[in-house]
Design an enzyme around this catalytic site. Sequence first.
Site, mmCIF file in Angstrom:
data_model
loop_
_atom_site.group_PDB
_atom_site.id
_atom_site.type_symbol
_atom_site.label_atom_id
_atom_site.label_comp_id
_atom_site.label_asym_id
_atom_site.label_seq_id
_atom_site.Cartn_x
_atom_site.Cartn_y
_atom_site.Cartn_z
ATOM 1 N N LYS A 196 38.777 -30.417 24.417
ATOM 2 C CA LYS A 196 39.481 -29.129 24.408
ATOM 3 C C LYS A 196 38.555 -27.989 23.996
ATOM 4 C CE LYS A 196 39.912 -28.895 19.723
ATOM 5 N NZ LYS A 196 39.789 -27.787 18.776
ATOM 6 N N THR A 253 43.567 -23.786 20.692
ATOM 7 C CA THR A 253 42.130 -23.503 20.730
ATOM 8 C C THR A 253 41.768 -22.506 21.821
ATOM 9 O OG1 THR A 253 41.753 -25.759 19.948
ATOM 10 C CG2 THR A 253 39.861 -24.599 20.806
#
Length: 336
Positions: A196, A253
């Site tokens: 990610k 994120t």
Amino acid sequence: MTRLAVLGAGSWGTTFAQVLADAGNDVVLWARREEVAEEITEHHTNHSYLGEHELPASVTATSRIQDALDGAEGLVVAVPAQSLRATLSSWREQPGLASGLPAVPVLSLTKGIERGTDARISEVLIQAGAARQDLVGVLSGPNLSAEIADRRPCGTVVAAPSEELAGTFARWCDAPYLRAYTSTDVMGVEIAGAVKNVVAIAVGAASGLGHGHNTTASLITRGLAEITRLGVALGGTRETFAGLAGMGDLVATCASPLSRNHRLGLALGRGLSIEQAVAEVGQTAEGVATARAVADLAERLGVDMPITRSVVAVVDHGASIEQVTTALLSRSVRPE
């Protein structure tokens, strides 16, 4: 009261020490620098990473790894991915540590894939730290450290080889503002947490170039598809990637200015070089080093990861971020 050692006094390690203390544990932080350890113990602050934020009185610190490990009933590892192996090797040169980490549960907070070996962090802990495989778990989720330091509510996932061990880890971090869900999909949770960061760089770069929410949503969605393909190919469970450790962590994120990887992507999108962008962020953005390792792993497995390859082209080979972002969304027609 459980005595826990947190190894690594950066922003995430220090913040998680607070979580553990708020959950009722006795916590000692290992800090690489003696002055940081003294500040945490004497003043209950870590200005380098958390500014004026005050830590619980039950959190102390030391720069001597032997003192941190002495009497610890569990370990929490928060050392950056690309320096972890060297750090573990240096610890094993200390008196009494030649055989490796103590035979106690070890929870990894570190997110990344090691360059050169393509090893996951749990594998590095086992290989270089002699941690017992049946005692190593991982934590991942939408856990931006600045929000957790402010004690804002969130969820996370702790994965371990057994439900019993996952439950132990969950009890460690049972603070009023953090809800830990358990899993036995160590592979899936670990891959989700590593990849990610790479996707977040691409999303941040698109925003820095002035692209809108449509572009961001497209990259996040296709990024999740990449993460899932790689994780399943490695043996992870598909459902993991639709949960907190997958989609949850990816959204946080990619969308938050608190994310170091997102900020680094923004800087690239504004025209900074990778060196300038890293300097501007000022803290470790694991996605930069992890991108190449993920791309190598995917190539070896025959997994298509165009976003990851594009990030590698920028951070490792100096490709234009604008050309790369445009190319990602102008690929040939194919089924989703």
